[in-house]
Scaffold this active site. Structure first.
Site, PDB file in Angstrom:
ATOM      1  N   ASP A 228       0.851  -1.189   0.000  1.00  0.00           N
ATOM      2  CA  ASP A 228       0.000   0.000   0.000  1.00  0.00           C
ATOM      3  C   ASP A 228       0.888   1.240   0.000  1.00  0.00           C
ATOM      4  OD1 ASP A 228      -2.838  -0.802   0.115  1.00  0.00           O
ATOM      5  OD2 ASP A 228      -2.220  -1.844   1.935  1.00  0.00           O
TER       6      ASP A 228
ATOM      7  N   ASP B 285     -10.197  -5.327  -1.254  1.00  0.00           N
ATOM      8  CA  ASP B 285      -9.355  -4.842  -0.159  1.00  0.00           C
ATOM      9  C   ASP B 285     -10.188  -3.994   0.787  1.00  0.00           C
ATOM     10  OD1 ASP B 285      -7.324  -3.914   1.447  1.00  0.00           O
ATOM     11  OD2 ASP B 285      -6.315  -2.747  -0.098  1.00  0.00           O
TER      12      ASP B 285
END
Length: 218
Positions: free
Chosen positions: A38, A176
Site C-alpha cells: 500500500d 481490499d
C-alpha cells in the site's frame, strides 16, 4: 473448489523497515501468495506509507509477488520507479488521473510486462471503469474508503464485484478493506479472485488467518 489468492497488506507493519521485513517473511512462511504494498503519499489519501525505496530490501528477503497499490497523486509521474523496482502488479486509481493520462499510464505498465490494474474507491461508480476492462489484467475494488486500515467492510462492494464479473468473466478481481474469512467468502461468491487482508492477518495467528481466508481449517 476455486483457488483463492491471499495478498497480505503491508499497511499494518507501518513505515519501519525492520517491521516490514519481519512481516513479509512471516506471511510468506505461512502461506500468503502476494504482498500488497500500500503506497500512500499523504496527498491522495491522508496517510503516508512506504514507497519504492523499501522495495529492494524487501525483495532480498522474500520471493512473494509484489502487488503494488498506488494511492498517490499523479501516479503517472512515479510509475517508472515502481516498474524499475520490479513490481509484479501495479494498480493505479481511476480517480487519480484524467482519461488520457490513465490510458497512457496503463499502456506504460503493460509494455513493461507488468500486470496492470485499476483501483476503484468505495464511493466511485464502478461503471466508470467499464471502458478500460479490455486494457487491464486486474480490477481492485475497495470495500472501505481508501487510506486507512481497520475500517469495517461495506457490502456495497459486492454489487461492484458482480458488475465487473458479469462484464468480463476472465479479468482478475481483487478486493481490499475489512477482509476476513466471512467477508472474504462473500466476495469470492460474488466473483472475487484475490483477497487483500491487513489487520486480520497482522493481529491474529498469521497461519490460521491466511488458511481461513483460503477457506481452509489450517
Amino acid at each position: 473448489m476455486k483457488k483463492i489468492v491471499v495478498s497480505a497488506s503491508s499497511l499494518p507493519a507501518g513505515r519501519n523497515m525492520s517491521s516490514q521485513i519481519e512481516y513479509i517473511q512471516r506471511v510468506g512462511n505461512f502461506g500468503a501468495d502476494m504482498y500488497h504494498l500500500d503506497v500512500m503519499d499523504g496527498k491522495f489519501v491522508k496517510t503516508k506509507s512506504l514507497d519504492y525505496t523499501y522495495f529492494e530490501q524487501l525483495r532480498e528477503r522474500s520471493p512473494l509477488l509484489f502487488d503494488v497499490h498506488l494511492m498517490i497523486e499523479n501516479p503517472q509521474n512515479y510509475v517508472n520507479k515502481y516498474i524499475k523496482a520490479k513490481s509484479n502488479i501495479i494498480t493505479v486509481h481511476v480517480e487519480a488521473m484524467d482519461e488520457i493520462t490513465l490510458v497512457k499510464t496503463l499502456k506504460k505498465i503493460k509494455k513493461a510486462g507488468i500486470m496492470t490494474g485499476i483501483a476503484v474507491d468505495l464511493d466511485t461508480d464502478i461503471s466508470l471503469i467499464d471502458k478500460y476492462l479490455d486494457q487491464i489484467d486486474l480490477v481492485l475494488i475497495l470495500c472501505v474508503k481508501a487510506g486507512k486500515g481497520g475500517q469495517p467492510f461495506q457490502k456495497s462492494a459486492l454489487k461492484k464485484i458482480k458488475h465487473v464479473r458479469e462484464l468480463n468473466p476472465n479479468i482478475l478481481i481483487e478486493v481490499d478493506g475489512g477482509i476476513d474469512p466471512t467477508t472474504g467468502a462473500q466476495c469470492v461468491k460474488a466473483g472475487a479472485d484475490i483477497l487483500v487482508s491487513g489487520n486480520y492477518i497482522y493481529n491474529n495467528d498469521a497461519y490460521q488467518a491466511i488458511q481461513g481466508l483460503k477457506g481452509k481449517n489450517g
